[in-house]
Design a protein around this motif. Sequence first.
Motif, PDB file in Angstrom:
ATOM      1  N   SER A 116       1.387  -1.116  -0.039  1.00  0.00           N
ATOM      2  CA  SER A 116      -0.072  -0.216  -0.258  1.00  0.00           C
ATOM      3  C   SER A 116       0.724   1.086   0.053  1.00  0.00           C
ATOM      4  N   PRO A 117       0.348   2.071  -0.489  1.00  0.00           N
ATOM      5  CA  PRO A 117       1.401   3.819  -0.432  1.00  0.00           C
ATOM      6  C   PRO A 117       1.168   4.274  -0.247  1.00  0.00           C
ATOM      7  N   ASP A 118      -0.345   3.965   0.966  1.00  0.00           N
ATOM      8  CA  ASP A 118      -0.603   5.162   2.331  1.00  0.00           C
ATOM      9  C   ASP A 118      -0.117   5.316   3.383  1.00  0.00           C
ATOM     10  N   GLY A 119       0.723   6.003   3.887  1.00  0.00           N
ATOM     11  CA  GLY A 119       2.636   6.499   4.346  1.00  0.00           C
ATOM     12  C   GLY A 119       3.019   7.343   4.122  1.00  0.00           C
ATOM     13  N   PRO A 120       3.932   7.118   4.661  1.00  0.00           N
ATOM     14  CA  PRO A 120       5.512   8.791   4.374  1.00  0.00           C
ATOM     15  C   PRO A 120       6.508   7.939   3.941  1.00  0.00           C
ATOM     16  N   PRO A 121       6.730   8.377   2.981  1.00  0.00           N
ATOM     17  CA  PRO A 121       8.258   7.467   2.470  1.00  0.00           C
ATOM     18  C   PRO A 121       9.083   7.281   2.975  1.00  0.00           C
ATOM     19  N   GLU A 122       9.951   5.885   2.980  1.00  0.00           N
ATOM     20  CA  GLU A 122      11.285   6.274   4.008  1.00  0.00           C
ATOM     21  C   GLU A 122      11.722   6.645   2.813  1.00  0.00           C
ATOM     22  N   ALA A 160       1.636   0.773   6.460  1.00  0.00           N
ATOM     23  CA  ALA A 160       1.103   1.139   4.819  1.00  0.00           C
ATOM     24  C   ALA A 160       1.468  -0.752   4.946  1.00  0.00           C
ATOM     25  N   MET A 161       2.481  -1.228   4.740  1.00  0.00           N
ATOM     26  CA  MET A 161       2.212  -2.851   5.163  1.00  0.00           C
ATOM     27  C   MET A 161       1.801  -3.361   5.268  1.00  0.00           C
ATOM     28  N   LEU A 162       0.794  -3.569   6.625  1.00  0.00           N
ATOM     29  CA  LEU A 162      -0.314  -3.854   7.526  1.00  0.00           C
ATOM     30  C   LEU A 162      -1.502  -3.504   6.306  1.00  0.00           C
ATOM     31  N   ILE A 163      -1.449  -2.598   5.908  1.00  0.00           N
ATOM     32  CA  ILE A 163      -3.145  -1.797   5.269  1.00  0.00           C
ATOM     33  C   ILE A 163      -2.668  -3.141   3.976  1.00  0.00           C
ATOM     34  N   GLY A 164      -1.531  -3.029   3.290  1.00  0.00           N
ATOM     35  CA  GLY A 164      -1.889  -3.578   1.902  1.00  0.00           C
ATOM     36  C   GLY A 164      -1.327  -5.121   1.886  1.00  0.00           C
ATOM     37  N   ARG A 165      -0.706  -5.456   3.322  1.00  0.00           N
ATOM     38  CA  ARG A 165      -1.207  -7.030   3.438  1.00  0.00           C
ATOM     39  C   ARG A 165      -2.541  -7.811   3.121  1.00  0.00           C
ATOM     40  N   ALA A 166      -3.409  -6.553   4.143  1.00  0.00           N
ATOM     41  CA  ALA A 166      -4.648  -7.118   4.039  1.00  0.00           C
ATOM     42  C   ALA A 166      -5.207  -6.960   2.863  1.00  0.00           C
ATOM     43  N   LEU A 167      -5.054  -5.969   2.368  1.00  0.00           N
ATOM     44  CA  LEU A 167      -5.675  -5.757   0.688  1.00  0.00           C
ATOM     45  C   LEU A 167      -5.657  -6.867  -0.111  1.00  0.00           C
ATOM     46  N   LEU A 168      -4.172  -7.453   0.300  1.00  0.00           N
ATOM     47  CA  LEU A 168      -3.867  -8.695  -0.424  1.00  0.00           C
ATOM     48  C   LEU A 168      -4.369  -9.688  -0.050  1.00  0.00           C
ATOM     49  N   GLU A 169      -4.296 -10.028   1.496  1.00  0.00           N
ATOM     50  CA  GLU A 169      -5.096 -11.550   1.565  1.00  0.00           C
ATOM     51  C   GLU A 169      -6.769 -10.932   1.517  1.00  0.00           C
ATOM     52  N   GLU A 170      -7.462  -9.300   0.876  1.00  0.00           N
ATOM     53  CA  GLU A 170      -8.656  -9.403   0.423  1.00  0.00           C
ATOM     54  C   GLU A 170      -9.042  -9.705  -0.595  1.00  0.00           C
ATOM     55  N   VAL A 171      -8.476  -9.755  -1.801  1.00  0.00           N
ATOM     56  CA  VAL A 171      -8.389 -10.227  -3.259  1.00  0.00           C
ATOM     57  C   VAL A 171      -7.597 -11.547  -3.086  1.00  0.00           C
ATOM     58  N   GLY A 172      -7.234 -12.128  -2.510  1.00  0.00           N
ATOM     59  CA  GLY A 172      -6.859 -13.670  -3.083  1.00  0.00           C
ATOM     60  C   GLY A 172      -5.680 -13.882  -3.229  1.00  0.00           C
ATOM     61  N   LEU A 173      -4.416 -12.907  -2.753  1.00  0.00           N
ATOM     62  CA  LEU A 173      -3.109 -12.307  -3.455  1.00  0.00           C
ATOM     63  C   LEU A 173      -2.374 -13.218  -1.957  1.00  0.00           C
ATOM     64  N   ASN A 174      -2.442 -14.103  -1.559  1.00  0.00           N
ATOM     65  CA  ASN A 174      -1.946 -14.793  -0.220  1.00  0.00           C
ATOM     66  C   ASN A 174      -0.613 -14.208  -0.426  1.00  0.00           C
ATOM     67  N   PRO A 175      -0.506 -12.794   1.068  1.00  0.00           N
ATOM     68  CA  PRO A 175       0.693 -12.635   1.015  1.00  0.00           C
ATOM     69  C   PRO A 175       1.686 -13.671   2.034  1.00  0.00           C
ATOM     70  N   VAL A 176       2.855 -13.003   2.437  1.00  0.00           N
ATOM     71  CA  VAL A 176       4.010 -13.811   2.896  1.00  0.00           C
ATOM     72  C   VAL A 176       4.900 -13.354   3.147  1.00  0.00           C
ATOM     73  N   GLY A 177       5.694 -13.584   4.678  1.00  0.00           N
ATOM     74  CA  GLY A 177       7.444 -12.874   4.501  1.00  0.00           C
ATOM     75  C   GLY A 177       7.030 -11.779   4.913  1.00  0.00           C
TER      76      GLY A 177
END
Length: 355
Positions: A116-122, A160-177
């Motif tokens: 997810s891009p929804d967060g301040p850049p590192e 943002a990583m956790l928000i994006g991880r949840a989005l991946l799960e929601e659409v069926g792109l099983n996140p790992v790592g």
Amino acid sequence: MRRISALLIAALVLGGCQSSFASTTRADGSAESNVAATTSTEPSTTTSQPTTTSSASTTTIAERGWLVIHGTGDVNLDGDVIGDLRNLGYDHAWSGLDGMFVEDDLTIINLECSPSPDGPPEPKQFVFGCDTEAYPAAVAAGVDVANIGNNHGQDHGKEAMLIGRALLEEVGLNPVGAGANEAEAGKPAFFDLNGWRVAVIGFGGVFPHEGWFATADRAGMRDGDTIETMVAAVEAADRFADLVIVTIHWGVELDTQPRPEDRERAEAMIEAGADAIFGHHPHRLQPLEFVAGKPVAWSLGNFVWPTLSVAGSTTAIARVVVNPEGEIDACLIPVFIESPGHPVPQEEPECGPSV
């Protein structure tokens, strides 16, 4: 079950497939069924299963068939980096594959951007944030698993990583790592496919600083450097799966051969029960080799990526083929990124059926 496995059986019957399978049944000689994986001892973190096949029941053992599994290197779905993804549509990333990932049984990619891009850049030189609108096109193209344990998965911060991880799960792109803590970051994605239970584990061995690693109470990626913890994760997954596939971000940028320390990690994971390893990070293609009878694609280079050089655009898809007896064959399918974000296979694969 996806059509490619049926094609493989037909090809062998007709003598059209000349694969020479390595004798690589699991080290424990296991003929264990999926029954064990469906009992109450299974971790509660198991992901939902694809609908391509049904799970084995608690009273019968599913007959095992063929499996075709694909792995890729770095997939960047940041439209600011690859403008063609927004201009031509997100399916442009996959349209050159002619349905290869739809036809197989399992496809694993490395998602080389914050999910997810929804967060301040590192504060780092290269910061990538996925266009989350691109995820449905990836699912439609047949992608099943996205490794986010890499040096870009937290480019917009942990939240943002956790928000994006949840989005991946929601659409069926099983996140790992990567995940909310070490346990979630190391959680395998489980799949019941054609009589087999398959576990996919993600690791990240390339990191901007130690704070990117997950701990018991800190979000981050699963450590892909420490052999002891990597072996423990593989052994844990192996207890509940017939096959364990590892996707790992390791190596050194622009290297064309694996480093000795990664060979040591691969050997240890295979001894612990890993059946195939898909590596990525160097942005260059490296060989596929068999280590103790198990395929290791040391680096799968770039995949959905800008066209920065001929060397960077020359890449491959790893194909792993498992027969009903558990024997494994594998090969690299040559690919060229013909335009930004648009990989296209260049030759027929040397293992399994053509698609």
